[in-house]
Motif scaffolding. Structure first.
Motif, PDB file in Angstrom:
ATOM      1  N   PRO A 134       0.846  -1.195   0.000  1.00 17.13           N
ATOM      2  CA  PRO A 134       0.000   0.000   0.000  1.00 17.13           C
ATOM      3  C   PRO A 134       0.887   1.252   0.000  1.00 17.13           C
ATOM      4  N   THR A 135       0.596   2.176  -0.911  1.00 17.88           N
ATOM      5  CA  THR A 135       1.494   3.316  -1.117  1.00 17.88           C
ATOM      6  C   THR A 135       0.760   4.639  -0.960  1.00 17.88           C
ATOM      7  N   VAL A 136       1.364   5.531  -0.177  1.00 20.78           N
ATOM      8  CA  VAL A 136       0.858   6.896  -0.031  1.00 20.78           C
ATOM      9  C   VAL A 136       1.905   7.842  -0.607  1.00 20.78           C
ATOM     10  N   VAL A 137       1.487   8.717  -1.497  1.00 22.30           N
ATOM     11  CA  VAL A 137       2.402   9.726  -2.034  1.00 22.30           C
ATOM     12  C   VAL A 137       2.276  10.968  -1.162  1.00 22.30           C
ATOM     13  N   ALA A 138       3.322  11.241  -0.378  1.00 21.04           N
ATOM     14  CA  ALA A 138       3.333  12.425   0.486  1.00 21.04           C
ATOM     15  C   ALA A 138       3.895  13.585  -0.329  1.00 21.04           C
ATOM     16  N   VAL A 139       3.021  14.513  -0.692  1.00 21.05           N
ATOM     17  CA  VAL A 139       3.429  15.636  -1.544  1.00 21.05           C
ATOM     18  C   VAL A 139       3.871  16.763  -0.615  1.00 21.05           C
ATOM     19  N   ASN A 140       5.183  16.852  -0.439  1.00 16.08           N
ATOM     20  CA  ASN A 140       5.764  17.737   0.579  1.00 16.08           C
ATOM     21  C   ASN A 140       5.946  19.167   0.050  1.00 16.08           C
ATOM     22  N   LYS A 141       6.225  20.074   0.997  1.00 13.43           N
ATOM     23  CA  LYS A 141       6.521  21.492   0.709  1.00 13.43           C
ATOM     24  C   LYS A 141       5.326  22.193   0.047  1.00 13.43           C
ATOM     25  N   MET A 142       4.114  21.777   0.444  1.00  9.17           N
ATOM     26  CA  MET A 142       2.916  22.364  -0.159  1.00  9.17           C
ATOM     27  C   MET A 142       2.704  23.820   0.248  1.00  9.17           C
ATOM     28  N   ASP A 147      -1.164  26.910  -6.703  1.00  6.71           N
ATOM     29  CA  ASP A 147      -2.302  26.254  -7.369  1.00  6.71           C
ATOM     30  C   ASP A 147      -2.416  24.815  -6.889  1.00  6.71           C
ATOM     31  N   ARG A 148      -2.707  24.671  -5.623  1.00  6.06           N
ATOM     32  CA  ARG A 148      -2.679  23.391  -4.918  1.00  6.06           C
ATOM     33  C   ARG A 148      -3.473  22.272  -5.620  1.00  6.06           C
ATOM     34  N   ASP A 149      -4.764  22.492  -5.836  1.00  4.95           N
ATOM     35  CA  ASP A 149      -5.596  21.436  -6.431  1.00  4.95           C
ATOM     36  C   ASP A 149      -5.130  21.079  -7.838  1.00  4.95           C
ATOM     37  N   GLU A 150      -4.792  22.104  -8.600  1.00  6.75           N
ATOM     38  CA  GLU A 150      -4.331  21.880  -9.973  1.00  6.75           C
ATOM     39  C   GLU A 150      -3.046  21.047  -9.976  1.00  6.75           C
ATOM     40  N   ARG A 151      -2.131  21.389  -9.076  1.00 10.08           N
ATOM     41  CA  ARG A 151      -0.862  20.668  -9.002  1.00 10.08           C
ATOM     42  C   ARG A 151      -1.079  19.201  -8.610  1.00 10.08           C
ATOM     43  N   LEU A 152      -1.945  18.974  -7.645  1.00  7.40           N
ATOM     44  CA  LEU A 152      -2.204  17.604  -7.189  1.00  7.40           C
ATOM     45  C   LEU A 152      -2.944  16.793  -8.258  1.00  7.40           C
ATOM     46  N   ASN A 153      -3.825  17.458  -9.004  1.00 12.11           N
ATOM     47  CA  ASN A 153      -4.507  16.775 -10.117  1.00 12.11           C
ATOM     48  C   ASN A 153      -3.506  16.385 -11.199  1.00 12.11           C
ATOM     49  N   GLU A 154      -2.559  17.297 -11.477  1.00 14.62           N
ATOM     50  CA  GLU A 154      -1.523  17.003 -12.484  1.00 14.62           C
ATOM     51  C   GLU A 154      -0.674  15.813 -12.036  1.00 14.62           C
ATOM     52  N   LEU A 155      -0.392  15.742 -10.746  1.00 12.84           N
ATOM     53  CA  LEU A 155       0.410  14.642 -10.226  1.00 12.84           C
ATOM     54  C   LEU A 155      -0.339  13.311 -10.411  1.00 12.84           C
ATOM     55  N   CYS A 156      -1.616  13.299 -10.109  1.00 14.83           N
ATOM     56  CA  CYS A 156      -2.426  12.088 -10.346  1.00 14.83           C
ATOM     57  C   CYS A 156      -2.305  11.658 -11.801  1.00 14.83           C
ATOM     58  N   ASP A 157      -2.455  12.618 -12.683  1.00 17.48           N
ATOM     59  CA  ASP A 157      -2.381  12.351 -14.117  1.00 17.48           C
ATOM     60  C   ASP A 157      -1.043  11.699 -14.477  1.00 17.48           C
TER      61      ASP A 157
END
Length: 205
Positions: A134-142, A147-157
């Protein structure tokens, strides 16, 4: 270098590129200081912090990928060591926390996406999932991201999971380790611990 693991049945590992804040996150989670530095590659062998009463160890694996001032062969050796460590201990690893730098991760992934090679972060994400960890991607230095949501959506993509990110809260966890803002990560990790009937480890997250 990689054979220092305490004899514990349960483990949570931190993996990620150099300089994304893994050691800072380790310090926040354990309350214990480890070597951190501005120079990439300070952590060259795993840092383990174990609680023998709970038969549990938290491990900060060395950073992978490009490190200035570190020879290419050495970088490959470290990456190979990480891969073997994860394969050898996959049965005992309850959760892997893949730490990325929220500010630069998209640029880094895009820079290395030329069809020939898979960017390290993406490769590691899929490798962990192939091992059924099981893997959690910890997106640090937020705190440095506008553009938080946009950046996280791009990462999912980029990771090959469908945005919006908010439907993946057990997988994508925005954090700022330096400020102790870890609630999204703690929630995600607890979800996976609960699935494996290890609610007794909640106190560490």
């Amino acid at each position: 270098m990689f054979d220092t693991r305490p004899n514990c049945e349960a483990e949570v590992v931190l993996v990620g590129r150099s300089n994304v804040g893994k050691s800072t996150l380790m310090r926040e989670l354990t309350g214990h200081s480890f070597d951190t530095g501005k120079k990439p590659g300070v952590t060259r062998s795993p840092n383990h912090y174990d609680w023998s009463a709970e038969d549990f160890v938290l491990t900060d694996l060395p950073g992978f990928g490009f490190m200035s001032g570190v020879e290419g062969d050495r970088q490959e050796d470290i990456k190979t060591g990480i891969v073997h460590y994860l394969e050898d201990n996959a049965e005992k690893i309850l959760v892997a926390i893949l730490v990325v730098d929220g500010k630069s991760v998209i640029d880094i992934i895009d820079r290395h996406s030329d069809g020939e090679e898979i960017p390290y972060d993406v490769e590691m994400f899929h490798f962990l999932r192939e091992l059924d960890i099981p893997t959690v991607v910890a997106v640090n230095k937020m705190d440095k991201v506008d553009d938080r949501d946009e950046r996280l959506n791009e990462l999912c993509d980029r990771l090959g999971i469908l945005p919006p990110w908010k439907q993946w809260q057990e997988t994508i966890a925005p954090i700022t380790a330096k400020r102790g803002q870890l609630s999204a990560l703690n929630e995600a990790v607890r979800t996976h611990l609960h699935d494996q009937q290890r609610d007794d480890l909640f106190k560490f997250f």
